[in-house]
Design an enzyme around this catalytic site. Structure first.
Site, PDB file in Angstrom:
ATOM      1  CG  LEU A 236      -2.114   0.921   1.177  1.00 42.14           C
ATOM      2  CD1 LEU A 236      -2.925   0.758  -0.096  1.00 42.14           C
ATOM      3  CD2 LEU A 236      -3.003   0.706   2.389  1.00 42.14           C
ATOM      4  CG  HIS A 237       3.251   1.391  -3.492  1.00 41.37           C
ATOM      5  ND1 HIS A 237       4.398   0.664  -3.283  1.00 41.37           N
ATOM      6  CD2 HIS A 237       2.554   0.709  -4.439  1.00 41.37           C
ATOM      7  CE1 HIS A 237       4.402  -0.397  -4.072  1.00 41.37           C
ATOM      8  NE2 HIS A 237       3.295  -0.389  -4.779  1.00 41.37           N
ATOM      9  CG  ASP A 238       0.783   6.557  -3.738  1.00 42.09           C
ATOM     10  OD1 ASP A 238       2.009   6.399  -3.852  1.00 42.09           O
ATOM     11  OD2 ASP A 238       0.023   6.660  -4.712  1.00 42.09           O
TER      12      ASP A 238
END
Ligand code: BDR
Ligand code: CA
Length: 307
Positions: A236-238
């Protein structure tokens, strides 16, 4: 006191979750959202940003920006985000975009702001932020910090060498890494520790909240597990970039020197020296570890505050 934040993004499944996390966090005063083409084309990322913010009841203006990088061709990342950019999750249309162009809107927001008072967050290709800061350098004095989800210490996710956001506009990233503002990097090595799993989606869906929590659960459930991470989950990068601003105690970090490769097959690779073994000066704060349980607990708690 909440910190003034401008977010530049390309929604994008994880961008959507990041926008909701920012919106739900009283530590942040979301002043402006600018949008670039990235995960999908600008004709999709712009309505997606409007819809995500509209669902959350945001008042911050949304302004369209670059549909392509400073140089080179535009490419999309539909394998992860779907052709609509939100993993097939349909949201009600949001309010219209504000007039104008992203780089102008970013400069306007910085102009007249107190020194080191505005935080810039980049969640997509860095084009809009680079255009804003390259065209009126004195405005850099108003920047408190630039937090970028970009790059990797190790393997990339777009090419073996390069992470998607860095690969999409390396020249723009080079502008930000060299601009002299404090830069914090959220790389793939960090986001590999924040994995969406079926158990975490179920926990989030079981928690309190309204339409944003429901939409977030649908989006997270649509994320394909990462082959690069042996199918253990979807990074869940951002939202990790937003969590850094909201709950820095969840992270460890160290100073490092970062540059981006502009030529050849490794174009877009970030070369990160964590141990001062090169003659390159320290120019970033590298986030190294995240408390994943704390991060997903924060997300669930914040989503419960949204409509
Ligand atoms: C980054 O690229 C996009 O696909 C995501 O939204 C994230 O910003 C991860 O490499
Ligand atoms: Ca993104």
């Amino acid at each position: 006191m909440s910190r003034a934040v401008l977010i530049d993004c390309d929604p994008g499944t994880d961008d959507a979750v990041a926008l909701w996390l920012a919106l739900a966090s009283p530590e942040l005063d979301l002043r402006l959202v600018t949008v670039a083409g990235g995960n999908v084309g600008l004709e999709r990322t712009l309505p997606n940003a409007r819809a995500v913010l509209g669902l959350g009841g945001a008042r911050a203006p949304v302004v369209a920006g670059a549909e392509r990088p400073l140089t080179g061709a535009y490419r999309s990342e539909t394998r992860v985000h779907g052709t609509d950019g939100l993993g097939g999750v349909v949201l009600p249309a949001g309010p219209p975009a504000a007039p104008g162009l992203a780089a102008d809107a970013i400069r306007d927001a910085l102009r007249g702001a107190a020194p080191a008072s505005v935080t810039l967050v980049g969640l997509g290709p860095a084009t809009n932020l680079a255009l804003a800061l390259a065209t009126e350098p004195p405005l850099r004095a108003a920047v408190a910090e630039i937090v970028l989800m970009t790059g990797a210490v190790g393997e990339g996710n777009w090419t073996p060498a390069a992470e998607f956001n860095a690969a999409m506009d390396p020249e723009a990233l080079a502008v930000l890494l060299g601009c002299g503002c404090p830069v914090t990097l959220v790389t793939l090595d960090l986001t590999a520790q924040a994995l969406v799993t079926p158990a975490r989606v179920a926990a989030l869906r079981a928690g309190p909240g309204g339409r944003c929590r429901a939409a977030c659960g649908d989006i997270l459930a649509a994320l394909p597990p990462s082959k690069r991470l042996a199918g253990r989950g979807a990074p869940l990068h951002d939202p990790c970039a937003i969590a850094w601003l909201v709950a820095p105690a969840l992270f460890t970090h160290r100073p490092a020197a970062a540059e981006v490769v502009l030529d050849g097959p490794d174009r877009g690779r970030t070369r990160i020296d964590r141990w001062q073994r090169s003659d390159r000066p320290v120019n970033i704060r590298l986030l190294e570890t995240i408390d994943a349980e704390g991060f997903f607990a924060l997300l669930g708690e914040r989503l419960a505050r949204l409509p």
